[in-house]
Design a protein around this motif. Structure first.
Motif, PDB file in Angstrom:
ATOM      1  N   LEU A 152       0.819  -1.204   0.000  1.00 54.19           N
ATOM      2  CA  LEU A 152       0.000   0.000   0.000  1.00 54.19           C
ATOM      3  C   LEU A 152       0.856   1.259   0.000  1.00 54.19           C
ATOM      4  O   LEU A 152       1.756   1.398   0.840  1.00 54.19           O
ATOM      5  N   GLY A 153       0.562   2.165  -0.922  1.00 53.51           N
ATOM      6  CA  GLY A 153       1.230   3.456  -0.927  1.00 53.51           C
ATOM      7  C   GLY A 153       0.667   4.363   0.152  1.00 53.51           C
ATOM      8  O   GLY A 153      -0.340   4.050   0.797  1.00 53.51           O
ATOM      9  N   LYS A 154       1.292   5.493   0.337  1.00 50.14           N
ATOM     10  CA  LYS A 154       0.882   6.418   1.401  1.00 50.14           C
ATOM     11  C   LYS A 154      -0.494   7.018   1.165  1.00 50.14           C
ATOM     12  O   LYS A 154      -1.088   7.596   2.076  1.00 50.14           O
ATOM     13  N   GLN A 155      -1.020   6.895  -0.051  1.00 47.42           N
ATOM     14  CA  GLN A 155      -2.339   7.438  -0.375  1.00 47.42           C
ATOM     15  C   GLN A 155      -3.472   6.464  -0.061  1.00 47.42           C
ATOM     16  O   GLN A 155      -4.646   6.800  -0.245  1.00 47.42           O
ATOM     17  N   VAL A 156      -3.144   5.256   0.388  1.00 46.24           N
ATOM     18  CA  VAL A 156      -4.146   4.201   0.536  1.00 46.24           C
ATOM     19  C   VAL A 156      -4.338   3.854   2.012  1.00 46.24           C
ATOM     20  O   VAL A 156      -3.376   3.562   2.723  1.00 46.24           O
ATOM     21  N   LEU A 157      -5.591   3.878   2.455  1.00 39.60           N
ATOM     22  CA  LEU A 157      -5.891   3.469   3.822  1.00 39.60           C
ATOM     23  C   LEU A 157      -5.656   1.964   3.979  1.00 39.60           C
ATOM     24  O   LEU A 157      -5.875   1.199   3.030  1.00 39.60           O
ATOM     25  N   PRO A 158      -5.218   1.519   5.156  1.00 39.42           N
ATOM     26  CA  PRO A 158      -5.021   0.085   5.388  1.00 39.42           C
ATOM     27  C   PRO A 158      -6.364  -0.616   5.591  1.00 39.42           C
ATOM     28  O   PRO A 158      -6.708  -1.076   6.678  1.00 39.42           O
ATOM     29  N   LYS A 159      -7.113  -0.695   4.503  1.00 39.90           N
ATOM     30  CA  LYS A 159      -8.440  -1.300   4.507  1.00 39.90           C
ATOM     31  C   LYS A 159      -8.707  -1.869   3.120  1.00 39.90           C
ATOM     32  O   LYS A 159      -8.626  -1.150   2.129  1.00 39.90           O
ATOM     33  N   VAL A 160      -9.006  -3.168   3.047  1.00 40.94           N
ATOM     34  CA  VAL A 160      -9.228  -3.839   1.769  1.00 40.94           C
ATOM     35  C   VAL A 160     -10.424  -4.771   1.895  1.00 40.94           C
ATOM     36  O   VAL A 160     -10.582  -5.458   2.912  1.00 40.94           O
ATOM     37  N   VAL A 161     -11.254  -4.779   0.859  1.00 39.19           N
ATOM     38  CA  VAL A 161     -12.371  -5.726   0.774  1.00 39.19           C
ATOM     39  C   VAL A 161     -12.137  -6.620  -0.437  1.00 39.19           C
ATOM     40  O   VAL A 161     -11.763  -6.133  -1.511  1.00 39.19           O
ATOM     41  N   THR A 162     -12.324  -7.928  -0.266  1.00 40.11           N
ATOM     42  CA  THR A 162     -12.195  -8.853  -1.379  1.00 40.11           C
ATOM     43  C   THR A 162     -13.079 -10.066  -1.128  1.00 40.11           C
ATOM     44  O   THR A 162     -13.746 -10.164  -0.085  1.00 40.11           O
ATOM     45  N   ARG A 163     -13.109 -10.996  -2.101  1.00 42.12           N
ATOM     46  CA  ARG A 163     -13.870 -12.233  -1.961  1.00 42.12           C
ATOM     47  C   ARG A 163     -12.922 -13.409  -2.139  1.00 42.12           C
ATOM     48  O   ARG A 163     -12.120 -13.415  -3.079  1.00 42.12           O
ATOM     49  N   ILE A 164     -13.037 -14.387  -1.243  1.00 46.89           N
ATOM     50  CA  ILE A 164     -12.050 -15.457  -1.202  1.00 46.89           C
ATOM     51  C   ILE A 164     -12.713 -16.832  -1.200  1.00 46.89           C
ATOM     52  O   ILE A 164     -13.923 -16.967  -1.023  1.00 46.89           O
ATOM     53  N   LYS A 165     -11.859 -17.864  -1.403  1.00 42.64           N
ATOM     54  CA  LYS A 165     -12.289 -19.256  -1.325  1.00 42.64           C
ATOM     55  C   LYS A 165     -11.767 -19.858  -0.018  1.00 42.64           C
ATOM     56  O   LYS A 165     -10.607 -19.639   0.354  1.00 42.64           O
ATOM     57  N   LEU A 166     -12.618 -20.620   0.633  1.00 44.06           N
ATOM     58  CA  LEU A 166     -12.221 -21.325   1.852  1.00 44.06           C
ATOM     59  C   LEU A 166     -12.517 -22.811   1.679  1.00 44.06           C
ATOM     60  O   LEU A 166     -13.651 -23.195   1.371  1.00 44.06           O
ATOM     61  N   ALA A 167     -11.502 -23.635   1.895  1.00 49.89           N
ATOM     62  CA  ALA A 167     -11.648 -25.072   1.690  1.00 49.89           C
ATOM     63  C   ALA A 167     -12.398 -25.727   2.837  1.00 49.89           C
ATOM     64  O   ALA A 167     -13.190 -26.645   2.633  1.00 49.89           O
ATOM     65  N   GLN A 168     -12.137 -25.272   4.045  1.00 47.46           N
ATOM     66  CA  GLN A 168     -12.780 -25.854   5.212  1.00 47.46           C
ATOM     67  C   GLN A 168     -12.710 -24.864   6.367  1.00 47.46           C
ATOM     68  O   GLN A 168     -12.092 -23.808   6.257  1.00 47.46           O
ATOM     69  N   SER A 169     -13.353 -25.206   7.459  1.00 49.70           N
ATOM     70  CA  SER A 169     -13.400 -24.322   8.616  1.00 49.70           C
ATOM     71  C   SER A 169     -12.001 -24.079   9.165  1.00 49.70           C
ATOM     72  O   SER A 169     -11.159 -24.981   9.198  1.00 49.70           O
ATOM     73  N   GLY A 170     -11.762 -22.856   9.582  1.00 53.22           N
ATOM     74  CA  GLY A 170     -10.461 -22.507  10.135  1.00 53.22           C
ATOM     75  C   GLY A 170     -10.347 -21.009  10.322  1.00 53.22           C
ATOM     76  O   GLY A 170     -11.293 -20.252  10.086  1.00 53.22           O
ATOM     77  N   ASP A 171      -9.163 -20.586  10.744  1.00 55.64           N
ATOM     78  CA  ASP A 171      -8.923 -19.172  11.009  1.00 55.64           C
ATOM     79  C   ASP A 171      -8.581 -18.405   9.745  1.00 55.64           C
ATOM     80  O   ASP A 171      -7.759 -18.850   8.929  1.00 55.64           O
ATOM     81  N   LEU A 172      -9.198 -17.242   9.593  1.00 56.42           N
ATOM     82  CA  LEU A 172      -8.690 -16.228   8.684  1.00 56.42           C
ATOM     83  C   LEU A 172      -7.656 -15.428   9.445  1.00 56.42           C
ATOM     84  O   LEU A 172      -7.835 -15.122  10.625  1.00 56.42           O
ATOM     85  N   ILE A 173      -6.569 -15.077   8.778  1.00 56.37           N
ATOM     86  CA  ILE A 173      -5.490 -14.334   9.429  1.00 56.37           C
ATOM     87  C   ILE A 173      -5.213 -13.066   8.645  1.00 56.37           C
ATOM     88  O   ILE A 173      -4.916 -13.120   7.441  1.00 56.37           O
ATOM     89  N   ALA A 174      -5.340 -11.937   9.313  1.00 57.02           N
ATOM     90  CA  ALA A 174      -4.932 -10.662   8.736  1.00 57.02           C
ATOM     91  C   ALA A 174      -3.554 -10.334   9.283  1.00 57.02           C
ATOM     92  O   ALA A 174      -3.363 -10.243  10.494  1.00 57.02           O
ATOM     93  N   LEU A 175      -2.594 -10.200   8.395  1.00 57.88           N
ATOM     94  CA  LEU A 175      -1.209  -9.932   8.784  1.00 57.88           C
ATOM     95  C   LEU A 175      -0.800  -8.583   8.205  1.00 57.88           C
ATOM     96  O   LEU A 175      -0.796  -8.414   6.980  1.00 57.88           O
ATOM     97  N   ILE A 176      -0.482  -7.629   9.054  1.00 57.05           N
ATOM     98  CA  ILE A 176      -0.053  -6.330   8.560  1.00 57.05           C
ATOM     99  C   ILE A 176       1.405  -6.094   8.926  1.00 57.05           C
ATOM    100  O   ILE A 176       1.908  -6.620   9.922  1.00 57.05           O
ATOM    101  N   GLN A 177       2.067  -5.351   8.068  1.00 57.10           N
ATOM    102  CA  GLN A 177       3.444  -4.952   8.329  1.00 57.10           C
ATOM    103  C   GLN A 177       3.514  -3.436   8.253  1.00 57.10           C
ATOM    104  O   GLN A 177       3.124  -2.829   7.262  1.00 57.10           O
ATOM    105  N   GLN A 178       3.969  -2.832   9.330  1.00 56.39           N
ATOM    106  CA  GLN A 178       4.058  -1.386   9.379  1.00 56.39           C
ATOM    107  C   GLN A 178       5.265  -0.900   8.586  1.00 56.39           C
ATOM    108  O   GLN A 178       6.164  -1.679   8.242  1.00 56.39           O
ATOM    109  N   THR A 179       5.288   0.392   8.275  1.00 50.35           N
ATOM    110  CA  THR A 179       6.383   0.932   7.471  1.00 50.35           C
ATOM    111  C   THR A 179       7.729   0.750   8.156  1.00 50.35           C
ATOM    112  O   THR A 179       8.757   0.716   7.485  1.00 50.35           O
ATOM    113  N   GLY A 180       7.729   0.619   9.478  1.00 49.24           N
ATOM    114  CA  GLY A 180       8.975   0.378  10.197  1.00 49.24           C
ATOM    115  C   GLY A 180       9.407  -1.072  10.184  1.00 49.24           C
ATOM    116  O   GLY A 180      10.492  -1.407  10.687  1.00 49.24           O
ATOM    117  N   GLY A 181       8.577  -1.959   9.628  1.00 46.51           N
ATOM    118  CA  GLY A 181       8.931  -3.370   9.502  1.00 46.51           C
ATOM    119  C   GLY A 181       8.250  -4.286  10.500  1.00 46.51           C
ATOM    120  O   GLY A 181       8.290  -5.508  10.338  1.00 46.51           O
TER     121      GLY A 181
END
Length: 263
Positions: free
Chosen positions: A105-134
């Motif tokens: 994400l560039g500096k003009q983009v809020l850290p917010k995304v909507v999409t549609r995904i495939k899930l094979a079976q029950s389990g955890d969705l994981i959102a992993l973010i990395q800040q500009t400092g790493g």
């Protein structure tokens, strides 16, 4: 280092005329090691994300129960301001290949995304973010899947793609960008009407440019649903600005389009 190298490559492309950008997309690196990893721990190792703390500031919006695992709408967001998050990634712990998508994400983009995904079976969705400092942070949400969305059968049809986009300002001044790309997004685990496995065919790379400047560099895997859908939220954009989108898939097909921000 892999993430930084890819982003630098995408940023270099942003200085080229749009007609040349599409040709140069083919040289951009798709993170094979991370996207083809079979377990979440292997993805984290490839991303160099170890002992990642859970953050209550990251929000995952997804259904508690997914009746059809082939189309599950997910929103990932954090309250941090635009420019504070360099990368946002989405994983599904129980999928055959957990890493679904990665968004630089560039500096003009809020850290917010909507999409549609495939899930094979029950389990955890994981959102992993990395800040500009790493630094990495994560959040998890359990989704119960009633029907496997990664296999099944599909009708074999000639490939043809198109794109629809809409960009409009919201009341808070943010520009909402919606993108739909017609694409089969085959996983390589589905069968045709004769019961024969169909080869994987999925979008791998996408870039979004605002007035010729790269603001999103995305890599996607087989976990994105058929006809990929994305919503981004842009700061520093206004009515009359031009947004261009370019994509390429694993079979070498590519496409492009653009939209003007309108009321």
């Amino acid at each position: 280092m892999q993430r930084r190298t890819v982003l630098k490559g995408w940023l270099a492309l942003a200085t080229l005329p749009l007609c040349l950008v599409v040709q140069k997309v083919q040289a951009a690196a798709w993170f094979v090691q991370a996207f083809e990893a079979r377990h979440t721990a292997e993805v984290m190792t490839a991303l160099q994300a170890q002992a990642v703390p859970v953050s209550q500031n990251i929000h995952i919006e997804a259904p508690q129960k997914a009746e059809n695992g082939s189309v599950v709408q997910v929103e990932i967001a954090t309250a941090q301001p635009a420019g504070s998050v360099s990368t946002l990634r989405l994983l599904a712990d129980a999928n055959p290949t957990p890493l679904i998508a990665s968004f630089e994400l560039g500096k003009q983009v809020l850290p917010k995304v909507v999409t549609r995904i495939k899930l094979a079976q029950s389990g955890d969705l994981i959102a992993l973010i990395q800040q500009t400092g790493g630094q990495f942070q994560q959040q998890r949400r359990l989704v119960i899947v009633l029907e496997d969305g990664c296999a099944g059968s599909e009708r074999e049809e000639p490939f043809a793609s198109s794109m629809k986009m809409r960009a409009r300002p919201l009341e808070d001044g943010t520009v909402e960008l919606k993108i739909i790309i017609v694409h089969p997004m085959r996983t390589g685990r589905s069968k045709n009407d004769e019961g024969v496995l169909m080869p994987a065919h999925f979008m791998q790379l996408m870039q979004v440019l605002l007035n010729g400047q790269l603001i999103v560099a995305a890599q996607t895997g087989t976990g994105i649903s058929r006809n990929p859908y994305f919503t981004f939220y842009l700061k520093q954009a206004k009515v009359g600005d031009v947004i261009a989108v370019h994509w390429q898939d694993n079979q070498g097909f590519e496409g492009q389009g653009q939209v003007t921000v309108t009321q």
